[in-house]
Design a protein around this motif. Structure first.
Motif, PDB file in Angstrom:
ATOM      1  N   GLY A   1       7.385  13.742 -16.738  1.00 30.19           N
ATOM      2  CA  GLY A   1       6.408  12.782 -16.255  1.00 30.19           C
ATOM      3  C   GLY A   1       6.854  11.347 -16.479  1.00 30.19           C
ATOM      4  O   GLY A   1       6.656  10.480 -15.615  1.00 30.19           O
TER       5      GLY A   1
ATOM      6  N   GLU B   1       9.626  10.549 -13.943  1.00 26.84           N
ATOM      7  CA  GLU B   1       9.056  10.366 -12.608  1.00 26.84           C
ATOM      8  C   GLU B   1       8.316   9.037 -12.506  1.00 26.84           C
ATOM      9  O   GLU B   1       8.407   8.345 -11.484  1.00 26.84           O
ATOM     10  N   SER B   2       7.602   8.677 -13.571  1.00 28.05           N
ATOM     11  CA  SER B   2       6.870   7.415 -13.565  1.00 28.05           C
ATOM     12  C   SER B   2       7.814   6.229 -13.471  1.00 28.05           C
ATOM     13  O   SER B   2       7.521   5.246 -12.773  1.00 28.05           O
TER      14      SER B   2
ATOM     15  N   ALA C   1       8.913   6.056  -9.885  1.00 29.24           N
ATOM     16  CA  ALA C   1       7.800   5.657  -9.025  1.00 29.24           C
ATOM     17  C   ALA C   1       7.426   4.191  -9.234  1.00 29.24           C
ATOM     18  O   ALA C   1       7.107   3.483  -8.271  1.00 29.24           O
ATOM     19  N   GLN C   2       7.480   3.720 -10.476  1.00 29.52           N
ATOM     20  CA  GLN C   2       7.144   2.321 -10.746  1.00 29.52           C
ATOM     21  C   GLN C   2       8.150   1.383 -10.089  1.00 29.52           C
ATOM     22  O   GLN C   2       7.781   0.347  -9.523  1.00 29.52           O
TER      23      GLN C   2
ATOM     24  N   GLY D   1       7.489   1.618  -6.413  1.00 34.20           N
ATOM     25  CA  GLY D   1       6.205   1.006  -6.106  1.00 34.20           C
ATOM     26  C   GLY D   1       6.250  -0.512  -6.120  1.00 34.20           C
ATOM     27  O   GLY D   1       5.633  -1.173  -5.279  1.00 34.20           O
TER      28      GLY D   1
ATOM     29  N   GLU E   1       1.879   1.241  -5.153  1.00 34.50           N
ATOM     30  CA  GLU E   1       2.001   2.166  -6.283  1.00 34.50           C
ATOM     31  C   GLU E   1       1.564   3.585  -5.939  1.00 34.50           C
ATOM     32  O   GLU E   1       2.333   4.525  -6.168  1.00 34.50           O
ATOM     33  N   PRO E   2       0.345   3.811  -5.411  1.00 34.18           N
ATOM     34  CA  PRO E   2      -0.026   5.198  -5.096  1.00 34.18           C
ATOM     35  C   PRO E   2       0.879   5.831  -4.048  1.00 34.18           C
ATOM     36  O   PRO E   2       1.145   7.037  -4.094  1.00 34.18           O
TER      37      PRO E   2
ATOM     38  N   TYR F   1       4.045   6.966  -5.930  1.00 34.44           N
ATOM     39  CA  TYR F   1       3.799   8.169  -6.730  1.00 34.44           C
ATOM     40  C   TYR F   1       3.666   9.400  -5.834  1.00 34.44           C
ATOM     41  O   TYR F   1       4.119  10.494  -6.187  1.00 34.44           O
TER      42      TYR F   1
ATOM     43  N   VAL G   1       7.244  10.392  -4.751  1.00 38.39           N
ATOM     44  CA  VAL G   1       8.011  10.963  -5.855  1.00 38.39           C
ATOM     45  C   VAL G   1       7.505  12.363  -6.178  1.00 38.39           C
ATOM     46  O   VAL G   1       8.287  13.296  -6.388  1.00 38.39           O
ATOM     47  N   GLY G   2       6.183  12.535  -6.210  1.00 43.28           N
ATOM     48  CA  GLY G   2       5.618  13.847  -6.510  1.00 43.28           C
ATOM     49  C   GLY G   2       5.988  14.886  -5.460  1.00 43.28           C
ATOM     50  O   GLY G   2       6.339  16.023  -5.794  1.00 43.28           O
TER      51      GLY G   2
END
Length: 210
Positions: free
Chosen positions: A134, A137-138, A141-142, A145, A163-164, A167, A170-171
């Motif tokens: 996690g 991945e964050s 994603a950051q 984003g 940002e969303p 994410y 990436v997810g």
């Protein structure tokens, strides 16, 4: 008159500290070699075989197996996964090219290092991160984003959507690739094309493809 002994002691302490750090790194490198061979099934005995030492020697530098494996995870993140993906987040690329390059880098990495990938997921919870996967991945994603927010803002659109959206991408890529590595129904190149196309459909309204 008392300064020389103190300096001597400090010098010895520094040399001993450097020796311990170097020795610790040797064991992390040995563990990484064992992980590349065994993946999630790696045991401490495998690490000892690579390092040519007993468990008691390793325990002088690590509290237990999880402590060692947590250090291995940190090295995988710092030297393998994050640099590989971050190198593709090039602001000079157009949006489509950057998206495809980042997805391609991730799929290629998993394809080239499947045992590292399996190890990462098996031991994600060890160490201070709590959730290594996690956290990694964050981080990706950051970074994505932030770049997307800048481009959205420059286009007069809502930068907060960056940002969303990042994410979500990436997810999607992580989950699809996670399934693919053990159940490959298509080749790596086709997977990259499929994921890039699907991800782009989610971005097309905000970031039109050139």
């Amino acid at each position: 008159m008392t300064s020389s002994p103190v300096k001597t002691s400090d010098g010895r302490s520094e040399r001993w500290r450097a020796h311990k750090e170097a020795r610790r790194q040797e064991f992390v490198d040995a563990a990484l070699t064992a992980v590349r061979a065994k993946g999630a099934a790696v045991r401490l005995d495998d690490v000892c075989a690579v390092a040519k030492v007993s468990k008691s020697v390793i325990y002088r530098h690590f509290r237990d197996k999880d402590d060692l494996f947590a250090a291995v995870l940190e090295q995988i993140a710092a030297e393998v996964f994050l640099p590989r993906i971050a190198s593709q987040l090039d602001p000079d690329l157009d949006d489509w090219a950057m998206l495809r390059a980042a997805i391609g880098a991730y799929v290629a990495l998993v394809s080239e290092e499947p045992q590292l990938y399996r190890f990462v997921f098996a031991y994600s919870g060890v160490g201070e991160r709590g959730d290594f996967v996690g956290s990694m991945e964050s981080a990706i994603a950051q970074a994505l984003g932030s770049m997307m927010a800048e481009r959205l803002g420059a286009a007069g659109l809502r930068p907060g959507a960056g940002e969303p959206m990042a994410y979500a991408m990436v997810g999607m890529v992580q989950l699809a690739t996670h399934r693919w590595v053990d159940h490959p129904t298509v080749g790596a190149d086709e997977l990259v094309e499929l994921l890039s196309d699907v991800a782009w459909q989610g971005l097309a309204g905000a970031l039109p493809r050139p």
